[in-house]
Design a protein around this motif. Structure first.
Motif, mmCIF file in Angstrom:
data_model
loop_
_atom_site.group_PDB
_atom_site.id
_atom_site.type_symbol
_atom_site.label_atom_id
_atom_site.label_comp_id
_atom_site.label_asym_id
_atom_site.label_seq_id
_atom_site.Cartn_x
_atom_site.Cartn_y
_atom_site.Cartn_z
ATOM 1 N N MET A 22 0.845 -1.184 0.000
ATOM 2 C CA MET A 22 0.000 0.000 0.000
ATOM 3 C C MET A 22 0.884 1.239 0.000
ATOM 4 O O MET A 22 1.897 1.289 0.691
ATOM 5 N N LEU A 23 0.473 2.225 -0.777
ATOM 6 C CA LEU A 23 1.170 3.508 -0.830
ATOM 7 C C LEU A 23 0.269 4.580 -0.231
ATOM 8 O O LEU A 23 -0.900 4.703 -0.625
ATOM 9 N N PHE A 24 0.800 5.334 0.720
ATOM 10 C CA PHE A 24 0.078 6.460 1.313
ATOM 11 C C PHE A 24 0.832 7.737 0.967
ATOM 12 O O PHE A 24 2.023 7.880 1.291
ATOM 13 N N VAL A 25 0.151 8.665 0.305
ATOM 14 C CA VAL A 25 0.761 9.935 -0.066
ATOM 15 C C VAL A 25 -0.210 11.050 0.264
ATOM 16 O O VAL A 25 -1.401 10.962 -0.056
ATOM 17 N N GLY A 26 0.301 12.104 0.897
ATOM 18 C CA GLY A 26 -0.558 13.250 1.167
ATOM 19 C C GLY A 26 -0.201 13.959 2.450
ATOM 20 O O GLY A 26 0.966 14.013 2.854
ATOM 21 N N SER A 27 -1.214 14.479 3.107
ATOM 22 C CA SER A 27 -1.029 15.299 4.300
ATOM 23 C C SER A 27 -0.572 14.439 5.476
ATOM 24 O O SER A 27 -0.441 13.219 5.365
ATOM 25 N N CYS A 28 -0.373 15.078 6.617
ATOM 26 C CA CYS A 28 0.068 14.331 7.791
ATOM 27 C C CYS A 28 -0.995 13.335 8.252
ATOM 28 O O CYS A 28 -0.693 12.398 8.985
ATOM 29 N N PHE A 42 0.432 -4.562 6.778
ATOM 30 C CA PHE A 42 0.469 -4.258 5.362
ATOM 31 C C PHE A 42 1.885 -3.783 5.018
ATOM 32 O O PHE A 42 2.597 -3.236 5.860
ATOM 33 N N ARG A 43 2.277 -3.996 3.780
ATOM 34 C CA ARG A 43 3.591 -3.544 3.321
ATOM 35 C C ARG A 43 3.442 -2.102 2.844
ATOM 36 O O ARG A 43 3.158 -1.840 1.672
ATOM 37 N N THR A 44 3.628 -1.177 3.754
ATOM 38 C CA THR A 44 3.291 0.215 3.484
ATOM 39 C C THR A 44 4.506 1.042 3.093
ATOM 40 O O THR A 44 5.604 0.863 3.616
ATOM 41 N N MET A 45 4.271 1.961 2.172
ATOM 42 C CA MET A 45 5.197 3.052 1.886
ATOM 43 C C MET A 45 4.423 4.331 2.170
ATOM 44 O O MET A 45 3.376 4.581 1.573
ATOM 45 N N VAL A 46 4.929 5.148 3.101
ATOM 46 C CA VAL A 46 4.186 6.321 3.564
ATOM 47 C C VAL A 46 5.019 7.577 3.335
ATOM 48 O O VAL A 46 6.104 7.732 3.909
ATOM 49 N N ASN A 47 4.521 8.451 2.487
ATOM 50 C CA ASN A 47 5.163 9.748 2.229
ATOM 51 C C ASN A 47 6.694 9.642 2.185
ATOM 52 O O ASN A 47 7.397 10.218 3.024
ATOM 53 N N PRO A 48 7.242 8.925 1.209
ATOM 54 C CA PRO A 48 8.682 8.686 1.197
ATOM 55 C C PRO A 48 9.532 9.947 1.050
ATOM 56 O O PRO A 48 10.701 9.946 1.426
ATOM 57 N N PHE A 49 8.944 11.020 0.527
ATOM 58 C CA PHE A 49 9.685 12.273 0.376
ATOM 59 C C PHE A 49 9.137 13.357 1.293
ATOM 60 O O PHE A 49 9.347 14.550 1.074
ATOM 61 N N GLY A 50 8.445 12.943 2.319
ATOM 62 C CA GLY A 50 7.871 13.896 3.260
ATOM 63 C C GLY A 50 6.396 14.135 2.993
ATOM 64 O O GLY A 50 5.828 13.672 1.995
ATOM 65 N N VAL A 51 5.778 14.868 3.895
ATOM 66 C CA VAL A 51 4.350 15.171 3.799
ATOM 67 C C VAL A 51 4.088 16.050 2.581
ATOM 68 O O VAL A 51 4.824 17.000 2.318
ATOM 69 N N MET A 52 3.040 15.717 1.823
ATOM 70 C CA MET A 52 2.659 16.469 0.628
ATOM 71 C C MET A 52 1.204 16.903 0.794
ATOM 72 O O MET A 52 0.301 16.066 0.818
ATOM 73 N N TYR A 53 0.980 18.202 0.888
ATOM 74 C CA TYR A 53 -0.351 18.676 1.254
ATOM 75 C C TYR A 53 -1.283 18.894 0.068
ATOM 76 O O TYR A 53 -2.490 18.764 0.192
ATOM 77 N N PRO A 78 -2.079 -7.594 -6.125
ATOM 78 C CA PRO A 78 -3.044 -6.590 -5.662
ATOM 79 C C PRO A 78 -2.306 -5.355 -5.168
ATOM 80 O O PRO A 78 -1.258 -5.461 -4.523
ATOM 81 N N ALA A 79 -2.837 -4.183 -5.465
ATOM 82 C CA ALA A 79 -2.168 -2.944 -5.084
ATOM 83 C C ALA A 79 -3.208 -1.905 -4.715
ATOM 84 O O ALA A 79 -4.310 -1.887 -5.262
ATOM 85 N N CYS A 80 -2.832 -1.054 -3.784
ATOM 86 C CA CYS A 80 -3.743 0.014 -3.357
ATOM 87 C C CYS A 80 -2.925 1.251 -2.999
ATOM 88 O O CYS A 80 -1.882 1.148 -2.355
ATOM 89 N N ALA A 81 -3.407 2.398 -3.452
ATOM 90 C CA ALA A 81 -2.803 3.676 -3.083
ATOM 91 C C ALA A 81 -3.862 4.533 -2.409
ATOM 92 O O ALA A 81 -5.008 4.584 -2.864
#
Length: 280
Positions: A22-28, A42-53, A78-81
């Protein structure tokens, strides 16, 4: 008689699988939700380049990952963002005319602040979804609007910003009905919980209890039987691993530890895609 309103959340068009990427991108708020999914293995990737608002910065993150072939998905899996929109306000570097993701504490006079329109927000989000689909054709994208308020805009200005994002998110779900779904985190905080006790002392950020409530609503919509079977096995193991005994040398605790480690090894055997965890 009911004294508060319920936000009706239909079952998701798909179900999340145990330990899937799962990929999480966005605000805090994306950070807060990503942490809870990590806790559920879950195999998560969370804001790899920092918070993006804002939507433009979210596109920048996904574009960087795609160009570097670092998106955490395989085409056949299966993939989810999860995209969490915080604001439509952006900062533009005057010398280049480009939207920056982080001013990096440089002088404020080097930048100008602007607001993206609904159509501009939609355009950035649509480009993001296209990149994700190219990387994983069967990906499911969940878009949500962060309930975090922005005092610096004024409360009316904050509402206008959220309204812009809500309209853009709705436009995105209409453009990609098979791949994109909207999850009402913003509405849960503002219409169902609707009380300052569900905010942190700054009265802007949701409390831990509120984020837990949103996560519970999310899991009710997107966790199916396979996920619940996995969690029924994982939760007792996690509870045992987090236990801090008064007498760690006791035979009772050593027996519990041995049983827990055996259960963990069996779980890892049954779910080889499990991420590494700290065992104690």
């Amino acid at each position: 008689m009911e004294f508060f309103t319920h936000v009706e959340i239909p079952l998701g068009k798909f179900q999340l699988e145990p330990c899937q990427p799962m990929l999480f991108v966005g605000s805090c708020f994306a950070d807060e939700m990503g942490k809870r999914f990590s806790d559920e293995l879950f195999r998560t990737m969370v804001n790899p380049f920092g918070v993006m608002y804002n939507p433009a910065s979210i596109l920048h993150t996904v574009s960087r990952l795609a160009q570097a072939h670092q998106l955490p998905f395989l085409p056949s899996m299966p993939a989810c963002a999860v995209i969490t929109l915080g604001t439509n306000h952006v900062y533009i570097e005057k010398s280049t005319g480009e939207i920056v993701d982080n001013c990096r504490k440089r002088p404020q006079n080097l930048f100008r602040e602007e607001q993206l329109s609904v159509d501009e927000c939609f355009s950035y989000l649509a480009s993001t979804v296209k990149l994700l689909i190219e990387a994983a054709p069967h990906i499911q994208v969940i878009v949500t609007v962060s309930p975090i308020r922005y005092r610096k805009y004024g409360y009316h200005g904050s509402r206008l910003s959220k309204a812009t994002l809500l309209l853009a998110a709705n436009q995105l779900t209409q453009a990609y009905p098979a791949q994109v779904a909207y999850f009402p985190a913003y509405e849960i905080l503002n219409d169902e919980l609707r009380d300052y006790r569900f905010y942190r002392p700054d009265m802007l950020h949701p409390s831990e209890q509120a984020v837990d409530f949103v996560f519970s609503a999310f899991s009710s919509a997107y966790f199916g039987d396979a996920m619940h079977r996995f969690l029924d096995r994982w939760h007792p193991i996690r509870k045992a691993l987090q236990h801090r005994p008064l007498h760690p040398e006791s035979s009772e605790y050593l027996s519990l530890l041995q049983t827990t480690q055996q259960s963990l090894r069996q779980l890892r055997k049954d779910y080889p895609q499990m991420p590494d965890i700290t065992e104690g």
